[in-house]
Motif scaffolding. Sequence first.
Motif, PDB file in Angstrom:
ATOM      1  N   ALA A 132       0.825  -1.208   0.000  1.00  0.00           N
ATOM      2  CA  ALA A 132       0.000   0.000   0.000  1.00  0.00           C
ATOM      3  C   ALA A 132       0.864   1.265   0.000  1.00  0.00           C
ATOM      4  O   ALA A 132       0.615   2.198  -0.784  1.00  0.00           O
ATOM      5  CB  ALA A 132      -0.931  -0.005   1.209  1.00  0.00           C
ATOM      6  N   LEU A 133       1.870   1.302   0.858  1.00  0.00           N
ATOM      7  CA  LEU A 133       2.715   2.491   0.959  1.00  0.00           C
ATOM      8  C   LEU A 133       3.470   2.745  -0.340  1.00  0.00           C
ATOM      9  O   LEU A 133       3.551   3.891  -0.810  1.00  0.00           O
ATOM     10  CB  LEU A 133       3.693   2.329   2.124  1.00  0.00           C
ATOM     11  CG  LEU A 133       4.652   3.499   2.372  1.00  0.00           C
ATOM     12  CD1 LEU A 133       3.873   4.778   2.665  1.00  0.00           C
ATOM     13  CD2 LEU A 133       5.607   3.182   3.520  1.00  0.00           C
ATOM     14  N   SER A 134       4.011   1.682  -0.935  1.00  0.00           N
ATOM     15  CA  SER A 134       4.752   1.859  -2.187  1.00  0.00           C
ATOM     16  C   SER A 134       3.819   2.313  -3.312  1.00  0.00           C
ATOM     17  O   SER A 134       4.224   3.050  -4.214  1.00  0.00           O
ATOM     18  CB  SER A 134       5.466   0.558  -2.575  1.00  0.00           C
ATOM     19  OG  SER A 134       4.543  -0.503  -2.768  1.00  0.00           O
ATOM     20  N   GLY A 135       2.562   1.879  -3.262  1.00  0.00           N
ATOM     21  CA  GLY A 135       1.596   2.320  -4.270  1.00  0.00           C
ATOM     22  C   GLY A 135       1.338   3.812  -4.177  1.00  0.00           C
ATOM     23  O   GLY A 135       1.259   4.503  -5.200  1.00  0.00           O
ATOM     24  N   LEU A 136       1.217   4.306  -2.953  1.00  0.00           N
ATOM     25  CA  LEU A 136       1.010   5.748  -2.787  1.00  0.00           C
ATOM     26  C   LEU A 136       2.252   6.531  -3.196  1.00  0.00           C
ATOM     27  O   LEU A 136       2.150   7.573  -3.857  1.00  0.00           O
ATOM     28  CB  LEU A 136       0.651   6.047  -1.329  1.00  0.00           C
ATOM     29  CG  LEU A 136      -0.684   5.464  -0.823  1.00  0.00           C
ATOM     30  CD1 LEU A 136      -0.880   5.780   0.646  1.00  0.00           C
ATOM     31  CD2 LEU A 136      -1.857   5.992  -1.647  1.00  0.00           C
ATOM     32  N   LEU A 137       3.418   6.020  -2.848  1.00  0.00           N
ATOM     33  CA  LEU A 137       4.660   6.704  -3.220  1.00  0.00           C
ATOM     34  C   LEU A 137       4.870   6.709  -4.729  1.00  0.00           C
ATOM     35  O   LEU A 137       5.413   7.668  -5.287  1.00  0.00           O
ATOM     36  CB  LEU A 137       5.858   6.040  -2.521  1.00  0.00           C
ATOM     37  CG  LEU A 137       5.939   6.236  -1.007  1.00  0.00           C
ATOM     38  CD1 LEU A 137       7.107   5.431  -0.429  1.00  0.00           C
ATOM     39  CD2 LEU A 137       6.081   7.708  -0.651  1.00  0.00           C
ATOM     40  N   SER A 138       4.419   5.643  -5.389  1.00  0.00           N
ATOM     41  CA  SER A 138       4.586   5.586  -6.842  1.00  0.00           C
ATOM     42  C   SER A 138       3.745   6.646  -7.546  1.00  0.00           C
ATOM     43  O   SER A 138       3.983   6.974  -8.703  1.00  0.00           O
ATOM     44  CB  SER A 138       4.214   4.195  -7.369  1.00  0.00           C
ATOM     45  OG  SER A 138       2.815   3.975  -7.288  1.00  0.00           O
ATOM     46  N   GLY A 139       2.755   7.182  -6.824  1.00  0.00           N
ATOM     47  CA  GLY A 139       1.959   8.267  -7.379  1.00  0.00           C
ATOM     48  C   GLY A 139       2.787   9.519  -7.645  1.00  0.00           C
ATOM     49  O   GLY A 139       2.371  10.382  -8.427  1.00  0.00           O
ATOM     50  N   LEU A 140       3.958   9.596  -7.017  1.00  0.00           N
ATOM     51  CA  LEU A 140       4.853  10.720  -7.272  1.00  0.00           C
ATOM     52  C   LEU A 140       5.538  10.590  -8.625  1.00  0.00           C
ATOM     53  O   LEU A 140       6.074  11.567  -9.149  1.00  0.00           O
ATOM     54  CB  LEU A 140       5.912  10.806  -6.169  1.00  0.00           C
ATOM     55  CG  LEU A 140       5.387  10.975  -4.737  1.00  0.00           C
ATOM     56  CD1 LEU A 140       6.538  10.940  -3.746  1.00  0.00           C
ATOM     57  CD2 LEU A 140       4.590  12.264  -4.601  1.00  0.00           C
ATOM     58  N   LEU A 141       5.529   9.365  -9.187  1.00  0.00           N
ATOM     59  CA  LEU A 141       6.203   9.116 -10.458  1.00  0.00           C
ATOM     60  C   LEU A 141       5.246   9.144 -11.639  1.00  0.00           C
ATOM     61  O   LEU A 141       5.674   9.237 -12.784  1.00  0.00           O
ATOM     62  CB  LEU A 141       6.908   7.747 -10.425  1.00  0.00           C
ATOM     63  CG  LEU A 141       7.897   7.501  -9.285  1.00  0.00           C
ATOM     64  CD1 LEU A 141       8.395   6.069  -9.315  1.00  0.00           C
ATOM     65  CD2 LEU A 141       9.060   8.490  -9.383  1.00  0.00           C
ATOM     66  N   SER A 142       3.970   9.043 -11.367  1.00  0.00           N
ATOM     67  CA  SER A 142       2.982   8.963 -12.443  1.00  0.00           C
ATOM     68  C   SER A 142       1.766   9.807 -12.094  1.00  0.00           C
ATOM     69  O   SER A 142       1.285   9.774 -10.954  1.00  0.00           O
ATOM     70  CB  SER A 142       2.564   7.506 -12.673  1.00  0.00           C
ATOM     71  OG  SER A 142       1.533   7.411 -13.619  1.00  0.00           O
ATOM     72  N   ALA A 143       1.275  10.532 -13.077  1.00  0.00           N
ATOM     73  CA  ALA A 143       0.100  11.378 -12.852  1.00  0.00           C
ATOM     74  C   ALA A 143      -1.196  10.587 -12.874  1.00  0.00           C
ATOM     75  O   ALA A 143      -2.242  11.091 -12.449  1.00  0.00           O
ATOM     76  CB  ALA A 143       0.049  12.472 -13.910  1.00  0.00           C
ATOM     77  N   SER A 144      -1.154   9.380 -13.380  1.00  0.00           N
ATOM     78  CA  SER A 144      -2.361   8.559 -13.494  1.00  0.00           C
ATOM     79  C   SER A 144      -2.078   7.153 -12.971  1.00  0.00           C
ATOM     80  O   SER A 144      -1.111   6.521 -13.394  1.00  0.00           O
ATOM     81  CB  SER A 144      -2.818   8.483 -14.950  1.00  0.00           C
ATOM     82  OG  SER A 144      -3.959   7.669 -15.090  1.00  0.00           O
ATOM     83  N   PRO A 145      -2.923   6.683 -12.036  1.00  0.00           N
ATOM     84  CA  PRO A 145      -4.010   7.396 -11.388  1.00  0.00           C
ATOM     85  C   PRO A 145      -3.483   8.447 -10.412  1.00  0.00           C
ATOM     86  O   PRO A 145      -2.358   8.366  -9.947  1.00  0.00           O
ATOM     87  CB  PRO A 145      -4.778   6.297 -10.647  1.00  0.00           C
ATOM     88  CG  PRO A 145      -3.866   5.126 -10.593  1.00  0.00           C
ATOM     89  CD  PRO A 145      -2.817   5.285 -11.600  1.00  0.00           C
ATOM     90  N   SER A 146      -4.315   9.399 -10.089  1.00  0.00           N
ATOM     91  CA  SER A 146      -3.918  10.478  -9.197  1.00  0.00           C
ATOM     92  C   SER A 146      -3.763   9.957  -7.773  1.00  0.00           C
ATOM     93  O   SER A 146      -4.244   8.868  -7.427  1.00  0.00           O
ATOM     94  CB  SER A 146      -4.965  11.593  -9.220  1.00  0.00           C
ATOM     95  OG  SER A 146      -6.172  11.152  -8.619  1.00  0.00           O
TER      96      SER A 146
END
Length: 253
Positions: A132-146
């Motif tokens: 879960a944490l890595s999924g949220l952090l990966s949001g910094l690398l990709s605009a989609s999904p927000s």
Amino acid sequence: MPAFLLPIAGIVLGLIIGSFLATLILRWPEDRSVIAGRSSCDACGHQLRAWELIPVASFILQSGKCRQCRTSIAADHLAVELAAALIGGLALLAAPGVEGFAGAIFGWLLLTLAALDVKHHWLPDRLTAILALSGLLSGLLSASPSLVDRLFGGLAGFASLAIIAAGYKAWRGREGLGGGDPKILAGIGCWLGWQALPLVILGASVAGLLVAISWQLRGKPVAADTMLPLGSLMALAAFPLWLYQTAGNGLPY
């Protein structure tokens, strides 16, 4: 590194990561250290040399057996190495860059959770939390999904299965879902966003149906209380969705 070489690098890295993951999957449920001490045969204790630790190649060269005691090496060790290599190659083919490496981590975490669920019906809290944490952090690398969609994905993933599990237990008086299933779906939601969750459940349901049919064809009884590793099935559905979401310019939402 040229972009066309990145999938090859992903395969090589996946083989190395897969060798570690296979050992983790074997030893963690037995409360044995994965990193302490030298690698050795689990049957006779023979300390393995460097050439005996080469992913896939050592298995083939030794005919799948320990060189010292000739005990068969678990075939699932090889399967995890190959699966991790495939994940690494596909992730960096879909996104040749940092986002691809992040996707490979997603796939490797799912692979580990799926294997632990199949072998031990266990989805460790530490691993689902990292997912879960890595999924949220990966949001910094990709605009989609927000990041907002990822947060909602985590909350919706957990809440949906937790409510179903509670309702089933109240109705039937017994557990219908494992305690880790809502947590792994929450982790997947943090990677794919809330919009992808119905597709994850659909994919897991289709995969579960195919597993049940294959068991029946092999003469294995399938009843209402037969345990299916839902966490593994959701993991199996989630990584292809990430590939499509990434290489296919997003899911149709």
